[in-house]
Design an enzyme around this catalytic site. Structure first.
Site, PDB file in Angstrom:
ATOM      1  N   TYR A   1       0.843  -1.205   0.000  1.00  0.00           N
ATOM      2  CA  TYR A   1       0.000   0.000   0.000  1.00  0.00           C
ATOM      3  C   TYR A   1       0.879   1.258   0.000  1.00  0.00           C
ATOM      4  O   TYR A   1       0.709   2.165  -0.825  1.00  0.00           O
ATOM      5  CB  TYR A   1      -0.893  -0.048   1.238  1.00  0.00           C
ATOM      6  CG  TYR A   1      -1.832   1.114   1.427  1.00  0.00           C
ATOM      7  CD1 TYR A   1      -2.907   1.315   0.566  1.00  0.00           C
ATOM      8  CD2 TYR A   1      -1.673   1.999   2.495  1.00  0.00           C
ATOM      9  CE1 TYR A   1      -3.786   2.371   0.751  1.00  0.00           C
ATOM     10  CE2 TYR A   1      -2.547   3.054   2.697  1.00  0.00           C
ATOM     11  CZ  TYR A   1      -3.600   3.247   1.832  1.00  0.00           C
ATOM     12  OH  TYR A   1      -4.474   4.286   2.018  1.00  0.00           O
TER      13      TYR A   1
HETATM   14  N1  NAD Z   1     -10.296   6.385   4.972  1.00  0.00           N
HETATM   15  C1  NAD Z   1      -9.164   6.901   5.415  1.00  0.00           C
HETATM   16  O1  NAD Z   1      -9.042   7.349   6.546  1.00  0.00           O
HETATM   17  C2  NAD Z   1      -7.964   6.953   4.490  1.00  0.00           C
HETATM   18  C3  NAD Z   1      -6.696   7.213   5.022  1.00  0.00           C
HETATM   19  C4  NAD Z   1      -5.620   7.347   4.172  1.00  0.00           C
HETATM   20  C5  NAD Z   1      -5.792   7.224   2.792  1.00  0.00           C
HETATM   21  N2  NAD Z   1      -7.019   6.940   2.300  1.00  0.00           N
HETATM   22  C6  NAD Z   1      -7.160   6.834   0.829  1.00  0.00           C
HETATM   23  O2  NAD Z   1      -8.321   7.561   0.415  1.00  0.00           O
HETATM   24  C7  NAD Z   1      -8.912   6.906  -0.709  1.00  0.00           C
HETATM   25  C8  NAD Z   1     -10.369   6.541  -0.409  1.00  0.00           C
HETATM   26  O3  NAD Z   1     -10.412   5.734   0.754  1.00  0.00           O
HETATM   27  P1  NAD Z   1     -11.760   5.070   1.304  1.00  0.00           P
HETATM   28  O4  NAD Z   1     -11.503   4.756   2.742  1.00  0.00           O
HETATM   29  O5  NAD Z   1     -12.934   5.902   0.945  1.00  0.00           O
HETATM   30  O6  NAD Z   1     -11.793   3.688   0.456  1.00  0.00           O
HETATM   31  P2  NAD Z   1     -12.972   2.629   0.360  1.00  0.00           P
HETATM   32  O7  NAD Z   1     -12.306   1.283   0.408  1.00  0.00           O
HETATM   33  O8  NAD Z   1     -14.042   2.923   1.383  1.00  0.00           O
HETATM   34  O9  NAD Z   1     -13.583   2.897  -1.094  1.00  0.00           O
HETATM   35  C9  NAD Z   1     -12.927   2.509  -2.248  1.00  0.00           C
HETATM   36  C10 NAD Z   1     -13.919   2.478  -3.407  1.00  0.00           C
HETATM   37  O10 NAD Z   1     -13.227   1.925  -4.536  1.00  0.00           O
HETATM   38  C11 NAD Z   1     -14.050   0.940  -5.147  1.00  0.00           C
HETATM   39  N3  NAD Z   1     -13.213  -0.082  -5.806  1.00  0.00           N
HETATM   40  C12 NAD Z   1     -12.453  -1.014  -5.213  1.00  0.00           C
HETATM   41  N4  NAD Z   1     -11.838  -1.777  -6.143  1.00  0.00           N
HETATM   42  C13 NAD Z   1     -12.220  -1.301  -7.352  1.00  0.00           C
HETATM   43  C14 NAD Z   1     -11.918  -1.677  -8.691  1.00  0.00           C
HETATM   44  N5  NAD Z   1     -11.095  -2.700  -8.976  1.00  0.00           N
HETATM   45  N6  NAD Z   1     -12.515  -0.998  -9.690  1.00  0.00           N
HETATM   46  C15 NAD Z   1     -13.361   0.035  -9.422  1.00  0.00           C
HETATM   47  N7  NAD Z   1     -13.666   0.436  -8.168  1.00  0.00           N
HETATM   48  C16 NAD Z   1     -13.100  -0.223  -7.144  1.00  0.00           C
HETATM   49  C17 NAD Z   1     -14.864   0.345  -3.999  1.00  0.00           C
HETATM   50  O11 NAD Z   1     -16.035  -0.306  -4.468  1.00  0.00           O
HETATM   51  C18 NAD Z   1     -15.147   1.577  -3.145  1.00  0.00           C
HETATM   52  O12 NAD Z   1     -16.326   2.232  -3.557  1.00  0.00           O
HETATM   53  C19 NAD Z   1      -8.037   5.708  -1.014  1.00  0.00           C
HETATM   54  O13 NAD Z   1      -7.052   6.069  -1.963  1.00  0.00           O
HETATM   55  C20 NAD Z   1      -7.380   5.430   0.324  1.00  0.00           C
HETATM   56  O14 NAD Z   1      -6.166   4.717   0.192  1.00  0.00           O
HETATM   57  C21 NAD Z   1      -8.112   6.782   3.108  1.00  0.00           C
END
Ligand code: NAD
Length: 251
Positions: A154
């Site tokens: 990651y």
């Molecule tokens: N939530 C946090 O606190 C946090 C912290 C640091 C970084 N991030 C980053 O922020 C971004 C969003 O995070 P999140 O927590 O909302 O993620 P999440 O896992 O809740 O959502 C990801 C979305 O991507 C979609 N997805 C997954 N695989 C897919 C594919 N192969 N094709 C198309 N769609 C696909 C899923 O269906 C989902 O709707 C990401 O890049 C994550 O790494 C989040």
């Protein structure tokens, strides 16, 4: 609210979590938002919600792991809307494994859902972003910046995305294209499940956030994305914007 009136935005992973929060914030500012996601049920539900604010917003079902098909996402949006103003590369899936147990499969999942779609969508959208002097928003993570244990696949993909974003900011600045990175912290369904499974650990992490809470996907991360997608941030490019309640302070 019309900061993004009639702007056309693509948001990957826009069906849920932070992606749907950004989609709602942008739709409420007048943008036509194309959410790209694998999850059809959530995609259609989010599409219906977005259309309350922005009737032309729509859902594209696509698997971002199928890299040869990524050009079709850009083609579909241009055919429907005639242009692209904003590209948000938000989706990312990975598994938490110590480095010595990390396999090619783990690397392929992490890079395949994030770095490669980010790169290929940026490349495919470039001719259209040149026309609109558009904005690109990519996604980093504190886990990448700090090198959290078990997050090798990651963290590597996240930091690759930051490198790519800075190169694009340098190469594409002459076209008036801004490329920035959000490093978020937000209360998503994944974090909610974790808070219920390990409430004490969750509380410990929450208390270490200087602002004392996890961010809201729409009000905190979505509003920051609106700022980066709007004319308000026109002199900001190549930057990592920490939207994490102060958890990590870059210096
Ligand atoms: N939530 C946090 O606190 C946090 C912290 C640091 C970084 N991030 C980053 O922020 C971004 C969003 O995070 P999140 O927590 O909302 O993620 P999440 O896992 O809740 O959502 C990801 C979305 O991507 C979609 N997805 C997954 N695989 C897919 C594919 N192969 N094709 C198309 N769609 C696909 C899923 O269906 C989902 O709707 C990401 O890049 C994550 O790494 C989040």
């Amino acid at each position: 609210m019309t900061k993004l009136q009639d702007k056309v935005a693509i948001i990957t992973g826009g069906a849920g979590g932070i992606g749907s929060g950004m989609a709602k914030a942008m739709a409420k500012e007048g943008a036509i938002v194309a959410i790209v996601d694998l999850n059809e049920e959530m995609g259609l539900a989010t599409e219906a919600e977005l259309q309350k604010y922005s009737p032309k917003s729509f859902f594209i079902k696509a698997n971002l792991m199928e890299h040869a098909n990524l050009k079709n996402i850009v083609k579909t949006v241009v055919e429907k809307c005639g242009k692209i103003d904003i590209l948000v590369n938000n989706a990312h899936v990975s598994k938490q494994v110590p480095l010595e147990d990390t396999t090619q499969e783990h690397l392929d999942l992490s890079f395949g859902t994030s770095f490669y779609p980010t790169f290929y969508l940026m490349q495919a959208a470039l001719p259209y972003l040149k026309e609109t002097k558009g904005n690109i928003i990519n996604f980093a993570s504190g886990a990448g910046l700090d090198g959290h244990k078990t997050q090798g696949a990651y963290a590597a993909a996240k930091e690759a995305i930051r490198g790519l974003s800075r190169v694009a900011a340098n190469e594409w600045g002459e076209f008036g294209i801004n490329v920035n990175i959000i490093s978020p912290l937000a209360y998503t369904p994944g974090v909610e499940a974790w808070s219920k499974a390990q409430p004490e650990y969750y509380e410990q992490v929450r208390k270490q956030v200087p602002l004392g809470r996890f961010g809201d996907v729409e009000q905190d991360i979505g509003r920051a994305a609106v700022f980066l997608a709007s004319a308000d941030s026109s002199y900001i490019t190549g930057q990592t914007i920490m939207v994490d309640g102060g958890s990590i302070m870059l210096h």
